[in-house]
Design an enzyme around this catalytic site. Structure first.
Site, PDB file in Angstrom:
ATOM      1  N   LYS A  49      83.492  58.261   4.554  1.00 49.39           N
ATOM      2  CA  LYS A  49      83.048  57.079   3.794  1.00 49.39           C
ATOM      3  C   LYS A  49      83.865  55.888   4.300  1.00 49.39           C
ATOM      4  O   LYS A  49      84.989  55.661   3.870  1.00 49.39           O
ATOM      5  CB  LYS A  49      83.303  57.307   2.302  1.00 49.39           C
ATOM      6  CG  LYS A  49      82.320  56.621   1.354  1.00 49.39           C
ATOM      7  CD  LYS A  49      82.276  55.122   1.412  1.00 49.39           C
ATOM      8  CE  LYS A  49      83.320  54.403   0.599  1.00 49.39           C
ATOM      9  NZ  LYS A  49      83.307  52.932   0.847  1.00 49.39           N
TER      10      LYS A  49
ATOM     11  N   GLU B 249      97.307  56.995   2.774  1.00 47.45           N
ATOM     12  CA  GLU B 249      97.940  55.978   3.632  1.00 47.45           C
ATOM     13  C   GLU B 249      97.675  54.639   2.971  1.00 47.45           C
ATOM     14  O   GLU B 249      96.544  54.143   3.014  1.00 47.45           O
ATOM     15  CB  GLU B 249      97.320  55.992   5.037  1.00 47.45           C
ATOM     16  CG  GLU B 249      97.635  57.217   5.857  1.00 47.45           C
ATOM     17  CD  GLU B 249      99.086  57.284   6.303  1.00 47.45           C
ATOM     18  OE1 GLU B 249      99.805  56.270   6.204  1.00 47.45           O
ATOM     19  OE2 GLU B 249      99.500  58.367   6.744  1.00 47.45           O
TER      20      GLU B 249
ATOM     21  N   CYS C 197      98.323  47.120   8.115  1.00 47.28           N
ATOM     22  CA  CYS C 197      99.180  47.698   7.063  1.00 47.28           C
ATOM     23  C   CYS C 197     100.658  47.577   7.423  1.00 47.28           C
ATOM     24  O   CYS C 197     101.500  47.435   6.542  1.00 47.28           O
ATOM     25  CB  CYS C 197      98.807  49.152   6.815  1.00 47.28           C
ATOM     26  SG  CYS C 197      98.820  50.143   8.309  1.00 47.28           S
TER      27      CYS C 197
ATOM     28  N   GLU D  72     101.556  42.899  -1.292  1.00 44.28           N
ATOM     29  CA  GLU D  72     100.911  42.813   0.021  1.00 44.28           C
ATOM     30  C   GLU D  72      99.838  41.729  -0.024  1.00 44.28           C
ATOM     31  O   GLU D  72      99.023  41.707  -0.941  1.00 44.28           O
ATOM     32  CB  GLU D  72     100.261  44.174   0.317  1.00 44.28           C
ATOM     33  CG  GLU D  72      99.808  44.339   1.740  1.00 44.28           C
ATOM     34  CD  GLU D  72      99.039  45.644   1.949  1.00 44.28           C
ATOM     35  OE1 GLU D  72      98.286  46.043   1.041  1.00 44.28           O
ATOM     36  OE2 GLU D  72      99.176  46.228   3.029  1.00 44.28           O
TER      37      GLU D  72
END
Ligand code: NAP
Length: 505
Positions: free
Chosen positions: A176, A251, A285, A386
Site C-alpha cells: 500500500k 520506520e 526522514c 519534524e
C-alpha cells in the site's frame, strides 16, 4: 500512466469495487499525471484473502530458497532495464528531479541484489544439546502474510526495502503506497508478474490510509505490518496491530542533530549541512534539520549556510538548473507555513526563506524557500517536531557534553552526524548519541548492506542489513529424538509394583 484497473489482486489487474478513481497531480505545477483506482475496504479485504490463500497453499514458500533469491536478482535486472521509465514515473508523482529519481532506481536495484545475496547465505543451525541421540535444528521460515505500507518521499525505495526481503523469505504480501505516489508501485507489480511470481503472492492496494490501509493492520489474516511513515500513523498502526498481536516493523520520523565542532573541516561541514537540510526540500526522514554548532564558529558557519540557502535554485523535475523541488502537496505546504509561524512565535530568528517561493514559473506548484532559523532551543516546537520541509534550526553549544545532551534531547532517534578532526572526540560523541545511524565527518550516505532504523520514537526494528531480512522470518526449533523413549515423569499406575512405586524406566 492512467488506468481504471490499477489494483493488483490475486494476479489480476482490477478496478476498485465501487469504480472509484483518484487523480494524481504533479507537485510542480498541479498538472494531471495519472488517474488510478482508489481501493475500498472491500478491495483491501480481497487482497488480504488472495495473499493468505497463496501463502497457505505453499505456492511460493515451496520454491527452494536459491530459486527465490534468483528471482529477486531477476527483479533487480528488470529494474535496471526499466530504470528510465521508473524514474519518470517517480518524478511525475513527486516532482523530484530526474537525476534524483535515477539515483533512487540504482539504489532500489542494489537493495534487491543485497537481499538476494543475503538470502543465499541463510542457513539452518544445529544446536549441540549435549545428548548424542538428539538432533536440534534451528530453521527459518517466512513470517506469513505481510502488509507493506509506504510513504511518499521515496515511494519505490521505501517499498523495495520491504518487498525484496519479503520475496527472499517466501512471504505473500499486500503493498500500500502513499495515495499521492502510486505509479512506481504499479510498475513494480508488472515486473513481478513478468518475472513469473505466482498469482496472489504480491498484491497492490491503492488509496487512502484510513480506508485502504487500515484494514491491512486490523485483519487477523495478516501476520506482519511493515510501515514507513509518520509518528502519528505509526502509533495508530502499532495500537491496531496489537489487537491481533501482529508483528510490527516501524520506520518513523527523525529530528536529526548535525553537530559541528570548531576543530572540524569547516568547509566540508558547511557544504554537507546545506545538503543535509535542503536535499529533496527536507522531505527526507534523516534530513539534518537540527544544526548544533560550537559557539566559537557560529557566525562563520551560519552566515555561510544562510548565503548558500538563499542561492538554491528551485525547480521542476526537468529543469536542468534545479537543485531541489517542491513539497509534495498543497496540504503539506500549508503545514510548513503553520510550522514556521509557531517557530517565530516561540522566538526563533528567521535568517533566510520562511515563505512560499515567489518566482512566477513556480506559482502553480508547492514550493517553499530553503529556510534557516537561528537562536533555537530544545524548548521550541521547531526543534522538537519534524517539519519534513526545508527548515534548518540552529542551536549552539560550548562543550562536547552539551553537544551530546542537546543531540539526545528529542523523542526521536533516527540519525545524526558529528564533525571534528579529533577522531577520539568524534567517536565518543557518536557512541553517546542515541540514534540509529551516526555519520562521522559525513552526512547522509546509507548502503543496503548496513541496518537502517531508529532508536526511541523513530521506530521499531530495522530495515536493510541482515536484520532487514530477519523481520520477515520466523525462527523455528526442531528437536528430533533419534532414540525415542518414555519420559517416565509421571507414575504409570498400570505398571505399579506391589510396593506402590512406579517404574521410571
Ligand atoms: P504517513 O502520513 O504516516 O503515511 C504513510 C503511509 O501510511 C501512507 O501510505 C498512508 O496512506 C498510510 N496510512 C495512513 N493512515 C493509515 C492507517 N490508519 N492505517 C494504515 N495505513 C495508513 O507518512 P507520509 O506523510 O506518507 O511520510 C512522511 C513520514 O515518513 C515522515 O514522518 C518521515 O520521517 C517518514 N519516513 C521515515 C523513513 C524511515 O526510514 N524512518 C523513511 C521515509 C519516510 P495515505 O496514502 O492516506 O497517506
Amino acid at each position: 500512466m492512467s488506468s481504471s484497473k490499477s489494483l493488483f489482486i490475486g494476479g489480476e489487474w482490477v478496478a476498485a469495487s465501487d469504480g472509484g478513481v483518484r487523480e494524481i497531480h504533479s507537485p510542480h505545477d498541479n498538472a494531471l499525471v495519472a488517474t488510478v483506482s482508489e481501493a475500498t475496504k472491500e478491495d483491501s479485504l480481497r487482497a488480504i484473502a488472495a495473499a493468505r490463500a497463496s501463502f497457505d497453499s505453499g505456492v511460493f514458500t515451496s520454491w527452494p530458497l536459491l530459486a527465490r533469491c534468483e528471482f529477486v536478482e531477476k527483479i533487480a535486472d528488470l529494474i535496471d532495464r526499466d530504470a528510465e521509465i521508473l524514474a519518470g514515473l517517480e518524478s511525475g508523482d513527486t516532482a523530484k528531479r530526474m537525476i534524483e529519481a535515477r539515483y533512487d532506481m540504482a539504489d532500489i536495484a542494489a537493495t534487491f541484489r543485497h537481499f538476494a545475496s543475503l538470502g543465499k547465505k541463510l542457513h539452518d543451525r544445529t544446536v549441540d544439546v549435549g545428548d548424542p541421540k538428539i538432533t536440534s535444528k534451528i530453521v527459518h521460515e517466512a513470517v506469513g502474510v505481510c502488509a507493506l505500507i509506504g510513504p511518499w518521499n521515496y515511494p519505490l525505495l521505501q517499498i523495495s526495502w520491504k518487498v525484496a526481503p519479503a520475496l527472499v523469505s517466501g512471504c505473500s504480501f499486500i503493498v500500500k503506497p502513499s495515495e499521492l505516489t502510486p505509479s512506481t508501485a504499479i510498475h513494480l507489480m508488472k515486473l513481478l508478474a513478468e518475472a513469473g511470481l505466482p498469482a496472489g503472492v504480491a498484491n497492490l492496494i491503492l488509496g487512502g490510509g484510513a480506508t485502504a490501509g487500515a484494514p491491512l493492520t486490523e485483519d487477523p489474516r495478516v501476520d506482519l505490518v511493515s510501515f514507513t511513515g509518520g509518528l502519528v500513523t505509526g502509533k495508530r498502526i502499532m495500537a491496531t496491530a496489537a489487537q491481533t498481536v501482529k508483528k510490527v516493523a516501524l520506520e518513523l520520523g527523525g529530528k536529526n542533530p548535525n553537530i559541528i565542532f570548531a576543530d572540524a573541516d569547516i568547509d566540508a561541514a558547511i557544504d554537507n549541512a546545506v545538503t543535509a537540510a535542503f536535499l529533496h526540500s527536507g522531505q527526507v526522514c534523516s534530513a539534518g534539520t537540527r544544526l548544533l554548532v560550537e559557539e566559537s564558529i557560529h557566525d562563520r558557519v551560519v552566515n555561510e549556510i544562510v548565503r548558500r540557502a538563499g542561492e538554491i535554485h528551485l525547480g521542476g523535475p526537468r529543469d536542468e538548473q534545479a537543485e531541489t523541488g517542491p513539497l509534495i502537496s498543497e496540504g503539506h505546504l500549508k503545514k510548513i507555513e503553520e510550522y514556521m509561524q509557531n517557530a517565530i512565535a516561540d522566538g526563533a530568528r528567521l535568517l533566510v526563506g520562511g515563505k512560499r517561493a515567489t518566482r512566477s514559473d513556480l506559482k502553480n506548484g508547492w514550493y517553499f524557500e530553503p529556510t534557516v532559523l537561528d537562536g533555537c532551543t530544545t524548548k521550541m516546537s521547531c526543534v522538537q517536531d519534524e517539519s519534513f520541509g526545508p527548515i534548518l534550526t540552529v542551536e549552539t553549544f560550548s562543550t562536547k557534553e552539551e553537544a551530546v545532551a542537546l543531540g539526545n534531547d528529542t523523542i526521536y532517534g533516527l540519525s545524526g552526524a558529528v564533525w571534528s578532526r579529533d577522531e577520539g572526540k568524534a567517536q565518543e560523541v557518536a557512541a553517546k548519541l542515541r540514534h540509529g545511524t551516526i555519520w562521522v565527518n559525513d552526512y547522509g550516505p546509507y548502503r543496503p548492506q548496513a541496518e537502517w532504523g531508529g532508536f526511541k520514537a523513530s521506530g521499531v526494528g530495522r530495515e536493510l542489513g541482515e536484520h532487514g531480512l530477519s523481520e520477515y522470518l520466523e525462527t523455528k526449533h526442531i528437536w528430533t529424538n533419534n532414540k525415542p523413549a518414555r519420559s517416565g515423569w509421571f507414575l504409570d499406575r498400570s505398571e505399579s509394583t506391589d510396593d506402590g512405586k512406579g517404574s521410571t524406566q
